[in-house]
Motif scaffolding. Structure first.
Motif, PDB file in Angstrom:
ATOM      1  N   LEU A   9       4.494  -2.751   3.001  1.00  0.00           N
ATOM      2  CA  LEU A   9       3.468  -2.992   3.999  1.00  0.00           C
ATOM      3  C   LEU A   9       4.012  -2.593   5.355  1.00  0.00           C
ATOM      4  O   LEU A   9       5.224  -2.588   5.574  1.00  0.00           O
TER       5      LEU A   9
ATOM      6  N   TYR B 187       0.860  -1.189   0.000  1.00  0.00           N
ATOM      7  CA  TYR B 187       0.000   0.000   0.000  1.00  0.00           C
ATOM      8  C   TYR B 187       0.889   1.230   0.000  1.00  0.00           C
ATOM      9  O   TYR B 187       2.034   1.203   0.484  1.00  0.00           O
TER      10      TYR B 187
ATOM     11  N   THR C 297      -1.151  -3.426   8.440  1.00  0.00           N
ATOM     12  CA  THR C 297      -1.425  -4.838   8.138  1.00  0.00           C
ATOM     13  C   THR C 297      -0.764  -5.772   9.144  1.00  0.00           C
ATOM     14  O   THR C 297      -0.545  -6.940   8.843  1.00  0.00           O
TER      15      THR C 297
END
Length: 878
Positions: free
Chosen positions: A221, A185, A225
């Motif tokens: 990440l 992301y 997460t």
């Protein structure tokens, strides 16, 4: 075409990770990781090759050993291919023992990992340290938790030495599959919050493993997460030795300019996305709120452009409850490999701690750019038949348009016409079948319904003490259904008004209630009523007026008995002594209600005051912790009556598994009652801080409980509830938060969980008047206002579910409060669409069957507490 349509409505893959439970061996020891997937940079001999690096195995020469003595500057590695993205939480290592013939081991090692096999990342812990301490001998296994965990497919273990040495390794990996499929992301970097009187909060993504350029994070990440959920107060953290704000990534509105935070998400493969769950802070007193809206765009491929059709979602902002919460954003089954979402500010700050995705296992590509997006969005609030018809119309019109554009080619025209005719015939047949099925369903819905319950009344010593008591249950019928989450749709904000339930569940508006019967407390003249006499038709009503009085004056629950006045309450009704008020020393405020408060106090000299037979342990003259319920000076006369009534009730209770009223202070204001309080606090907090007992917990000194402990706790709760049922008392708020625990793991059922701010998210507030533990309530309690022993049995089933999930998850965590209420309507309609809690991983099948019986729609199918206690005792004895 039919196959395609069936795929559209397939279930979704689970998409959330709990690091506390994601600790399963991944297959080095048992061989699920194949030899071909284990490689190394070098090996000493063929008999010390990488395929022998399996924990607790002695094949070959007993381990993987890199070639030659390892120098401090050497980089040799053991590489594992896990074949799919994995959430890695624990690593275990051993040296080479070879049945006593070997004595080589690695004292330290590093980890490199890769999600694509191309870009390799060096792991480091939350303090930035890369080296992991390993073995001190060749035979013992050393288990190390990874903080933060790793999301990867490929892993390299790199032995580290300070002096030249021969090293050998055996390993096992622990974790679980990464169902999200998220590989990266991108977002703006987190920022720092400074405010007078508060510590500085660093809201940066400190474990991000991608690139950090020009105040933007990309291709990695991090904390969003890692499975760690931030607390209500963002300054508090779940990790040790970290800074305030560590669990959140946060942004300030003015610093970003456009008024939104733009994030991109890339996945391992194209998926059909159902929803996105974002855990947000909502501490609005500090200028922090959940996002006001979100707009998401989609890419079918990374090299493609963003599709013009977006999915937009507006949240219902909450200015009353400052609790952090998940916000679920429906993504309408859009197919994509990448998403771009813009989260719009609702206040000065926006903070996220976790983002998770739900997506279908089978990818259904869009037939045309607008076919699967526009059509589904257009009919989002329509019936399933209308959705299917709209989809068919879109498909037919698309094919017709294609046929018209190709009429210049005679051959193609003939083929297209043939295809079109075939498709139309299929559509006609399918529509006919759907309409026929809906017709049959409507006929079944009009069949007579009965609320299959009977009630009788009994009287206690006082003529006013009339209480609802269930008739004994008949042999239970067990049925287990697990319909998909999508059967319950998002509801509009009007659902906060209880009267709107009639429009949501039209069946409930057919019956009207007459006085004297049908829910709430049973008045003395209820003996003149027959079952269902209070209704013009045999359907329930939404009893908002019946359940307003659920909350006691101190914010605690009140046992379901009729009111008693001060005049009818005499000193002989109270079997406990008056305690000197000055011996109570305030320590902590546990909670409060409209007219009262609950305090944690130390009672000096209480065991001596109570004398022989005291339920308190010997303290050698030290003060004893007690819970003190105190009525405020501004309490109304009705609140005062209710408080004295609660004293009367509590003074009657005497059971090893029920919290006991020890003494009172009622000779002067403020009125107080003093009850037991356990040193281990409540069961919810106790279990949520522990793991199930295993070799991992022993090796790492992790607080743990055994399965026998959980079963013993369940037996004790059922025993306490059996006692209450024998007195015809209905608790109405049974949950782990209302079970206290001492150091010997003795359970005592209490009733003041409702008053504690810590558990405010477990209660649903009706227009600021009553708060209801709806996730623990039986359907008839929500829809009819009926609280009986059978509804306590329902709540016991949910409490049992909490125990065997170690209180790591709220019941129905995927459903909003409004959806939970709507689900009770499905129980009432009993058409097989109701959603049940799923079986906890730790729970034996026989115990889950018992839970399912507790959640039977028909109250006569629910077991009694006598039956539950015996069933649990037999299970514990096995």
């Amino acid at each position: 075409m039919l196959f395609f349509l069936l795929l559209v409505f397939q279930g979704d893959a689970l998409a959330q990770i709990d690091p506390a439970h994601c600790r399963y061996p991944l297959g080095m020891e048992d061989g699920r990781i194949k030899d071909d997937d284990i490689t190394a940079s070098s090996q000493w001999y063929d008999t010390t090759g990488p395929q022998y690096a399996r924990m607790n195995r002695e094949e070959g020469d007993g381990a993987w050993c890199p070639a030659g003595p390892l120098e401090p500057t050497d980089v040799q590695f053991l590489q594992l291919d896990l074949r799919q993205l994995t959430f890695l939480t624990v690593i275990g290592t051993q040296g080479r023992h070879a049945h006593g013939a070997g004595n080589e081991f690695a004292r330290m090692y590093r980890l490199d990992y890769s999600r694509d096999g191309v870009v390799w990342i060096s792991w480091k812990n939350r303090l930035g340290i890369k080296v992991i301490e390993a073995n001190e001998n060749a035979y013992a296994s050393v288990i190390k938790d990874l903080h933060p965990p790793i999301i990867t497919r490929y892993l390299r273990l790199i032995p580290v030495t300070k002096v030249p040495a021969t090293v050998c390794m055996r390993v096992e990996l622990y974790g679980c599959l990464w169902h999200d499929g998220l590989t990266a992301y991108s977002s703006p970097e987190g920022q720092m919050m400074t405010a007078p009187g508060y510590p500085i909060a660093h809201l940066n993504d400190s474990t991000y493993d991608g690139y950090h350029k020009r105040r933007k994070l990309s291709e990695g990440l991090g904390q969003l997460t890692d499975g760690v959920i931030g607390q209500d107060d963002f300054l508090l953290t779940r990790q040790y030795h970290v800074w305030p704000g560590y669990d959140y990534v946060g942004w300030r509105n003015e610093s970003l300019g456009p008024g939104f935070v733009e994030m991109e998400f890339v996945f391992d493969r194209p998926r059909n996305f159902t929803s996105m769950k974002v855990h947000c802070n909502n501490m609005f007193t500090r200028g922090v709120k959940i996002f006001s809206a979100v707009s998401c765009s989609f890419k079918p491929r990374l090299v493609a452009d963003w599709e013009p059709q977006t999915v937009e979602f507006r949240t219902v902002l909450d200015d009353r409850n400052p609790s952090a919460r998940y916000v679920t954003v429906p993504l309408n089954r859009r197919a994509a490999k990448a998403l771009q979402c813009r989260f719009f500010f609702a206040d000065t700050w926006m903070m996220f701690s976790e983002i998770a995705f739900q997506s279908a296992d089978t990818v259904i590509p869009n037939l045309l750019p607008s076919l699967m997006t526009t059509s589904f969005l257009k009919v989002e609030n329509s019936t399933p038949t209308q959705r299917m018809a709209e989809l068919f119309t879109s498909t037919s019109s698309s094919v017709t348009t294609q046929a018209n554009t190709d009429t210049s080619d005679d051959v193609n025209t003939s083929i297209l016409i043939g295809c079109l005719v075939t498709i139309i015939l299929l559509l006609v047949v399918i529509i006919f079948l759907i309409l026929w099925c809906q017709y049959v369903c409507k006929v079944l819905e009009k069949a007579p319904r009965r609320i299959l319950e009977e009630e009788v009344t009994v009287r206690l010593s006082s003529s006013s003490d009339t209480i609802i008591l269930n008739t004994p249950s008949v042999p239970p019928r067990v049925s287990q259904m697990d319909p998909p989450y999508e059967r319950v749709f998002l509801l509009d904000p009007q659902y906060q008004d209880p009267s709107m339930l009639r429009s949501k569940l039209p069946e409930l508006s057919e019956g009207t209630r007459t006085s004297g019967c049908g829910g709430g407390y049973a008045e003395p003249d209820v003996t003149q009523c027959t079952p269902h006499q209070g209704f013009h038709s045999s359907v329930p009503h939404y009893a908002e007026t019946d359940i307003i009085s659920l909350q006691g004056v101190t914010g605690s629950n009140m046992y379901a008995v009729p009111a008693v006045t001060v005049d009818s309450l005499t000193r002989k009704d109270i079997s406990v002594a008056e305690f000197p008020r000055h011996r109570l020393v305030f320590r902590e405020k546990l909670g409060e209600g409209q007219f009262g408060e609950v305090h944690l106090c130390e009672a000096e000299g209480l065991p001596e005051f109570l004398g022989e037979g005291s339920p308190l342990p010997e303290r050698d003259g030290k003060p004893v912790l007690v819970a003190v319920k105190q009525l405020r000076a501004d309490a109304t006369s009705n609140a005062r009556n209710d408080f004295l009534k609660e004293i009367k009730i509590m003074s009657r209770l005497n059971d090893p598994n029920i919290i006991q009223l020890l003494c009172v202070c009622v000779s002067s204001d403020p009125l107080c009652m003093v009850t037991e309080y356990m040193e281990n606090g409540d069961l919810n907090m106790f279990l949520s801080q522990r793991e199930i007992e295993s070799t991992l917990t022993h090796a790492n000194n992790i607080p743990s409980v055994s399965m026998s402990d959980l079963q013993h706790m369940s037996v004790q709760i059922s025993s306490g509830m059996r006692y209450l049922a024998s007195l015809n008392f209905v608790h109405r708020d049974l949950a782990t938060r209302n079970c206290l625990l001492d150091r010997r793991l003795t359970i005592k059922i209490a009733d003041f969980g409702m008053s504690r701010n810590l558990y405010s998210s477990d209660y649903y507030r009706i227009q600021g008047r009553a708060v209801l533990p709806i996730r623990w309530m039986a359907w008839e309690s929500i829809l009819l206002g009926k609280f009986t022993t059978a509804s306590d049995v329902w709540a016991f089933g949910v409490t049992l579910w909490e125990i065997f999930t170690l209180c790591k998850e709220q019941p129905y965590s995927l459903l909003s409060d409004e959806q939970v209420i709507e689900n009770t309507g499905e129980f009432f309609r009993n058409q097989g669409r109701q959603i049940f809690l799923s079986a906890p991983p730790l729970c034996p099948p026989s115990l889950f069957e018992l839970m399912m019986r507790c959640w039977s729609r028909d109250i006569r199918d629910r077991p009694t507490f006598d039956h539950i206690r015996e069933a649990l005792r037999l299970h514990t004895a096995q």
